[in-house]
Design an enzyme around this catalytic site. Structure first.
Site, short mmCIF file in Angstrom:
data_model
loop_
_atom_site.label_atom_id
_atom_site.label_comp_id
_atom_site.label_asym_id
_atom_site.label_seq_id
_atom_site.Cartn_x
_atom_site.Cartn_y
_atom_site.Cartn_z
N ASP A 42 0.86 -1.04 0.06
CA ASP A 42 0.00 0.01 0.01
C ASP A 42 0.91 1.12 0.24
O ASP A 42 1.29 2.07 1.08
CB ASP A 42 -0.86 -0.22 1.41
CG ASP A 42 -1.86 -1.27 1.22
OD1 ASP A 42 -2.14 -1.52 0.06
OD2 ASP A 42 -2.45 -1.35 2.26
N LYS A 64 0.42 -7.96 -3.18
CA LYS A 64 -0.91 -7.58 -3.12
C LYS A 64 -0.95 -6.05 -3.33
O LYS A 64 -0.35 -5.14 -2.80
CB LYS A 64 -1.46 -7.75 -1.64
CG LYS A 64 -2.97 -7.17 -1.59
CD LYS A 64 -3.83 -7.73 -0.28
CE LYS A 64 -3.63 -7.01 0.87
NZ LYS A 64 -4.33 -5.46 0.56
N ASP A 99 -5.91 -6.41 -5.20
CA ASP A 99 -6.92 -6.32 -4.03
C ASP A 99 -8.10 -5.30 -4.26
O ASP A 99 -8.27 -4.52 -3.85
CB ASP A 99 -6.24 -5.89 -2.69
CG ASP A 99 -7.28 -6.10 -1.58
OD1 ASP A 99 -8.24 -6.70 -1.66
OD2 ASP A 99 -6.67 -5.98 -0.30
N ARG A 100 -8.88 -5.87 -5.37
CA ARG A 100 -9.80 -5.01 -5.96
C ARG A 100 -11.20 -4.92 -5.12
O ARG A 100 -11.87 -4.19 -5.19
CB ARG A 100 -10.09 -5.21 -7.44
CG ARG A 100 -11.29 -4.43 -8.20
CD ARG A 100 -10.77 -3.04 -8.21
NE ARG A 100 -11.45 -2.13 -9.12
CZ ARG A 100 -12.77 -1.54 -8.45
NH1 ARG A 100 -13.18 -1.84 -7.31
NH2 ARG A 100 -13.57 -0.90 -9.27
N LYS A 101 -11.32 -6.07 -4.41
CA LYS A 101 -12.71 -6.17 -3.54
C LYS A 101 -13.91 -5.87 -4.57
O LYS A 101 -14.79 -5.34 -3.98
CB LYS A 101 -12.39 -5.50 -2.59
CG LYS A 101 -11.83 -5.78 -1.32
CD LYS A 101 -11.61 -5.25 -0.20
CE LYS A 101 -10.80 -5.53 0.88
NZ LYS A 101 -9.24 -4.69 0.68
N PHE A 102 -13.93 -6.56 -5.68
CA PHE A 102 -15.09 -6.42 -6.44
C PHE A 102 -16.21 -6.51 -5.96
O PHE A 102 -16.55 -7.76 -5.10
CB PHE A 102 -15.00 -7.46 -7.83
CG PHE A 102 -13.83 -7.21 -8.78
CD1 PHE A 102 -13.83 -6.11 -9.32
CD2 PHE A 102 -12.82 -8.16 -8.88
CE1 PHE A 102 -12.77 -6.08 -10.49
CE2 PHE A 102 -11.82 -8.12 -9.48
CZ PHE A 102 -11.66 -6.96 -10.47
N GLY A 103 -17.37 -5.64 -5.71
CA GLY A 103 -18.28 -5.80 -5.13
C GLY A 103 -19.58 -5.13 -5.83
O GLY A 103 -20.11 -4.13 -5.40
N ARG A 348 2.06 -2.68 6.63
CA ARG A 348 3.10 -1.29 7.36
C ARG A 348 4.02 -2.03 8.35
O ARG A 348 4.99 -1.41 8.15
CB ARG A 348 1.99 -0.58 8.19
CG ARG A 348 1.25 0.34 7.08
CD ARG A 348 0.18 1.08 7.97
NE ARG A 348 -1.03 0.18 8.22
CZ ARG A 348 -2.41 0.53 8.81
NH1 ARG A 348 -2.40 1.58 9.40
NH2 ARG A 348 -3.23 -0.39 8.78
#
EC number: 4.1.1.23
Length: 376
Positions: A42, A64, A99-103, A348
């Site tokens: 991230d 990721k 890590d698109r987290k399609f929703g 992190r």
């Protein structure tokens, strides 16, 4: 109740029995690298993302990403950020997990996965889905991946050649028909005016027209050829010793449980995720979860678990605290040894370290030790 057999099986053993090709490859990769570590990269810009991937790549098996939070992401298919990440993945031996987290509804997630500027399916081995909209989103993503894979056996390579302009009143018998068999399509364009080519006049005084013949030749090449196998790797880039190319199959992780405090993913939702995974074993690799969800004898889903943190070095007894933003942390020993995770996701804890490589190795070593003690 006895623990599920997968909790005591080695990764190399599971690689031989799992049905999903990408899962089998990942288990082999984990065994070869002695790593069950995923880095959650991230970071805020593309340059830093590539730098981190290169530094930490030797210690991880999964990277990721969140492409939509990366400033300066280059969407160029062959040379952009996704392609450069794929090059590093090949160099160091890891898979890319967007890590698109399609929703959303099925049609929308299918387009988000395969179309648009990012074309995630082209560079990410793994994606995930938030199944709140229902099982249709999983089905649509599975269908999209299958259609994409069907188009891969052959690539169309197109070449264009332009013949020498000639006068139309020349004898047609002078034409060279030697390449006629190779011509799939040809287009004839009339060029008006004198463009430096002498134009003869016919016997009745009319000027002959100039014709240029453009030939479009299409050649079909196997997508499994060595040319494509190299993908975007440059000469001199080598796979990790003993590692073959990853399969072209794509994989899905279902977001079944979260590590954030107060999340709404209850037991009923989690069970629905497991049922959807069983219905799509050819596409669903497993889950992002807080515990192992394999329960039926033939279940062999992989579990990736976020919220992993180690105490500061030389302070092993220090208490782990949340980040003040809802994230809750646990050690690799608990997540792998007690909860049954297969891969721990660390962000992190590594990214904020002064020495990325050293800290990644510290996490890799701790996570691998927890795994070896679990299967002992």
């Amino acid at each position: 109740m006895a623990p599920h057999p997968t909790l005591k099986s080695t990764y190399s053993t599971r690689a031989e029995t799992v049905t999903h090709p990408l899962s089998a490859y990942l288990y082999k990769l984990m065994d070869l690298k002695a790593s069950n570590l995923c880095l959650s990269a991230d970071v805020a810009n593309a340059r830093e993302l590539l730098h981190v991937a290169d530094k930490v790549g030797p210690s991880i098996v999964v990277l990721k990403t969140h492409y939509d939070m990366v400033a300066g992401w280059d969407f160029t298919p062959e040379t952009g950020t996704g392609a450069r990440l794929a090059k590093l993945a090949r160099k160091h031996g890891f898979l890319i997990f967007e890590d698109r987290k399609f929703g959303d509804i099925g049609n929308t997630v299918e387009l988000q996965y395969t179309q648009g500027a990012a074309r995630i399916i082209e560079w990410a081995h793994i994606v995930n889905v938030n199944m709140v909209p229902g099982k249709a989103s999983v089905t649509s993503l599975a269908n999209a991946a299958a259609k994409w894979l069907e188009r891969l056996p052959y690539e169309v390579k197109t070449s264009v050649t332009v013949g020498t302009p000639r006068n139309t009143d020349e004898d047609d018998d002078d034409e060279d028909d030697g390449n006629a068999g190779e011509m799939e399509r040809s287009h004839t364009f009339g060029l008006n005016g004198n463009n430096g080519v002498p134009i003869k006049e016919s016997s009745d005084g009319r000027k002959g027209s100039i014709v240029s013949v453009t030939t479009v030749t299409q050649q079909y090449e196997s997508a499994h050829s060595p040319r494509l196998t190299k993908t975007i790797a440059e000469e001199g880039d080598m796979l990790l010793a003993g590692l073959e190319e990853p399969p072209l199959n794509r994989g899905l992780l279902i977001l079944a449980q979260m590590s954030s405090a107060g999340n709404f993913m209850n037991a009923e939702y989690t069970q629905a995720c497991v049922e959807a995974a069983r219905e799509h074993k050819d596409f669903v690799m497993g889950f992002v979860s807080q515990e192992a969800l394999n329960s039926q004898p033939d279940d062999d889903f992989i579990h990736m678990t976020p919220g992993c943190q180690l105490p500061p070095e030389h302070e092993e007894d220090a208490e782990l605290r949340g980040d003040g933003k809802g994230q809750q942390y646990n050690t690799p020993e608990k997540l792998i040894g007690v909860c049954g995770a297969d891969i721990v996701i660390v962000g992190r804890g590594i990214l904020k370290a002064g020495d990325l490589q050293h800290e990644a190795e510290r996490y890799r070593s701790a996570a691998w030790k927890a795994y070896t003690e679990r299967v002992r």
